[in-house]
Design a protein around this motif. Sequence first.
Motif, short mmCIF file in Angstrom:
data_model
loop_
_atom_site.label_atom_id
_atom_site.label_comp_id
_atom_site.label_asym_id
_atom_site.label_seq_id
_atom_site.Cartn_x
_atom_site.Cartn_y
_atom_site.Cartn_z
N LEU A 34 24.70 -70.62 -49.81
CA LEU A 34 24.90 -69.33 -50.47
C LEU A 34 23.64 -68.99 -51.25
CD1 LEU A 34 27.24 -67.28 -50.69
CD2 LEU A 34 27.77 -68.29 -52.91
N GLY A 35 23.16 -67.77 -51.08
CA GLY A 35 21.94 -67.36 -51.75
C GLY A 35 22.15 -66.15 -52.64
N VAL A 36 21.36 -66.08 -53.70
CA VAL A 36 21.36 -64.94 -54.61
C VAL A 36 19.97 -64.30 -54.50
CG1 VAL A 36 21.55 -64.14 -56.99
CG2 VAL A 36 23.03 -65.98 -56.16
N MET A 37 19.94 -63.01 -54.18
CA MET A 37 18.69 -62.31 -53.95
C MET A 37 18.49 -61.22 -55.00
SD MET A 37 17.37 -60.53 -50.41
CE MET A 37 15.73 -59.77 -50.31
N LEU A 38 17.29 -61.17 -55.58
CA LEU A 38 16.92 -60.16 -56.55
C LEU A 38 15.60 -59.53 -56.10
CD1 LEU A 38 17.64 -62.08 -59.87
CD2 LEU A 38 19.11 -60.41 -58.75
N GLY A 39 15.52 -58.21 -56.20
CA GLY A 39 14.30 -57.56 -55.75
C GLY A 39 14.35 -56.07 -55.95
N GLY A 40 13.88 -55.33 -54.94
CA GLY A 40 13.77 -53.89 -55.04
C GLY A 40 14.33 -53.17 -53.84
N SER A 41 14.47 -51.85 -53.97
CA SER A 41 14.94 -51.01 -52.88
C SER A 41 14.26 -49.64 -52.98
CB SER A 41 16.47 -50.84 -52.92
OG SER A 41 16.89 -50.33 -54.18
N TYR A 42 14.03 -49.03 -51.82
CA TYR A 42 13.46 -47.69 -51.78
C TYR A 42 13.90 -47.02 -50.49
CZ TYR A 42 9.94 -49.59 -48.57
OH TYR A 42 9.31 -50.18 -47.51
N TYR A 43 13.54 -45.74 -50.34
CA TYR A 43 14.00 -44.98 -49.19
C TYR A 43 12.85 -44.23 -48.54
CZ TYR A 43 14.51 -39.84 -48.88
OH TYR A 43 14.30 -38.50 -48.65
N ILE A 44 12.99 -43.96 -47.23
CA ILE A 44 12.06 -43.14 -46.47
C ILE A 44 12.86 -42.02 -45.81
CG2 ILE A 44 10.45 -43.03 -44.53
CD1 ILE A 44 9.28 -44.56 -46.78
N ASP A 256 17.24 -40.99 -41.86
CA ASP A 256 16.76 -41.62 -43.08
C ASP A 256 16.77 -43.14 -42.95
OD1 ASP A 256 16.46 -39.13 -44.29
OD2 ASP A 256 18.53 -39.11 -45.00
N TRP A 257 15.89 -43.79 -43.69
CA TRP A 257 15.78 -45.25 -43.74
C TRP A 257 15.83 -45.70 -45.20
CZ3 TRP A 257 14.12 -48.37 -39.31
CH2 TRP A 257 13.92 -47.63 -38.14
N TYR A 258 16.22 -46.95 -45.42
CA TYR A 258 16.05 -47.53 -46.74
C TYR A 258 15.73 -49.01 -46.60
CZ TYR A 258 20.89 -49.36 -46.50
OH TYR A 258 22.04 -50.02 -46.13
N SER A 259 15.12 -49.55 -47.63
CA SER A 259 14.66 -50.95 -47.60
C SER A 259 15.25 -51.71 -48.77
CB SER A 259 13.13 -51.00 -47.66
OG SER A 259 12.68 -52.33 -47.87
N MET A 260 15.51 -52.99 -48.55
CA MET A 260 15.85 -53.93 -49.61
C MET A 260 15.03 -55.19 -49.40
SD MET A 260 19.97 -53.56 -50.19
CE MET A 260 20.70 -52.00 -50.69
N PHE A 261 14.42 -55.70 -50.45
CA PHE A 261 13.54 -56.85 -50.34
C PHE A 261 13.58 -57.64 -51.64
CE2 PHE A 261 11.20 -53.31 -52.07
CZ PHE A 261 10.46 -53.86 -53.11
N GLY A 262 13.08 -58.89 -51.60
CA GLY A 262 13.06 -59.64 -52.83
C GLY A 262 12.94 -61.13 -52.64
N VAL A 263 13.28 -61.84 -53.71
CA VAL A 263 13.25 -63.31 -53.77
C VAL A 263 14.69 -63.80 -53.76
CG1 VAL A 263 12.56 -65.31 -55.14
CG2 VAL A 263 11.12 -63.25 -55.11
N MET A 264 14.94 -64.85 -52.95
CA MET A 264 16.29 -65.39 -52.84
C MET A 264 16.30 -66.88 -53.13
SD MET A 264 19.09 -64.93 -49.80
CE MET A 264 17.83 -64.91 -48.52
N PHE A 265 17.21 -67.30 -53.99
CA PHE A 265 17.46 -68.71 -54.26
C PHE A 265 18.75 -69.10 -53.53
CE2 PHE A 265 14.86 -67.31 -57.79
CZ PHE A 265 13.92 -68.34 -57.89
N THR A 266 18.64 -70.12 -52.67
CA THR A 266 19.76 -70.54 -51.82
C THR A 266 20.19 -71.95 -52.19
OG1 THR A 266 18.94 -69.17 -50.01
CG2 THR A 266 20.52 -70.89 -49.44
N PHE A 267 21.50 -72.19 -52.19
CA PHE A 267 22.06 -73.49 -52.55
C PHE A 267 23.04 -73.95 -51.47
CE2 PHE A 267 21.04 -71.06 -56.32
CZ PHE A 267 20.25 -71.94 -57.04
N SER A 268 22.92 -75.20 -51.07
CA SER A 268 23.83 -75.77 -50.08
C SER A 268 25.23 -75.90 -50.69
CB SER A 268 23.33 -77.13 -49.62
OG SER A 268 24.27 -77.75 -48.75
N LEU A 269 26.26 -75.62 -49.88
CA LEU A 269 27.64 -75.75 -50.35
C LEU A 269 28.20 -77.15 -50.13
CD1 LEU A 269 29.16 -72.34 -49.20
CD2 LEU A 269 28.10 -72.94 -51.39
#
Length: 278
Positions: A34-44, A256-269
């Motif tokens: 399971l991963g938690v991702m934090l970052g940014g989003s924008y649109y075209i 229309d398009w949109y983007s989501m990107f960022g850093v993700m920390f993942t942990f084994s269950l």
Amino acid sequence: MRFVFKILIVGCLVLMTSGLVHAQKQNFKSRSSLGVMLGGSYYIGDLNQFGHFKNTNFSGGIIYRYHVNSRLELRGGLRYGRVEGYDADSKDPYRQARNLSFESQIFEVAAGLEFNYLDYKLGNNKYFFTPYMFIDIGVFKMDPRTNYNGEMVSLQTIGTEGQGSDLSDRNAYSLVQLAIPFGLGFKINLGNRAALSLEYGIRKTFTDYLDDVGTGSFINSAELAAQNGNIAANLADRSDGSINFTGERGNSATKDWYSMFGVMFTFSLGNPDKCHFR
């Protein structure tokens, strides 16, 4: 024919036996993360045609992965982002004069496949990093809004292109839409139970109304006000009157398009199996 049939039976038994042996070493939890991702989003789109990362806002999400083998993961996730666009930011005098704007929250649910370029397994000391690519299919909920006299107004309900009136053959567009997220990433293990990923993804959508500027045309303000109200008329054409806007409000040839990107920390269950990386 009987010989071929016997070979097939023996082959199936071998695969079943090896699968049972392998299953003893791995289970659902040890293959899951399971991963938690934090970052940014924008649109075209019509209010931001070429500016990648322009007006980037916060995004976040939770990503589940299931390890099939060293090159393939199944994935599913819930994501949140916010996008916005402004004609005032354009270098085109025509678009500046058009003066449209919007912002929208995006709630996304998607699932698909993740392909590792190198052999990889979370918790394995030898196969501990890889670039990867992913492709999903999902749905997202949007709600384009704009600032009108100091208040945020939902644009879908008022029909800025005459939707839902005698001035257009279209009904109000849906706020729930399909999307195809795809992109690239890089992941590396942080010990036996955790990993770090950098991921960039972009979404192909099937709507031209993420920004409320679609395939409809500019409508006479008096006629639009008579059927959909004064707010619809005022927000359909926010120009200063220096240009007489007619024809399509946006580019009907593209979606229309949109983007989501960022850093993700993942942990084994579960406890990772170090012997069998596949």
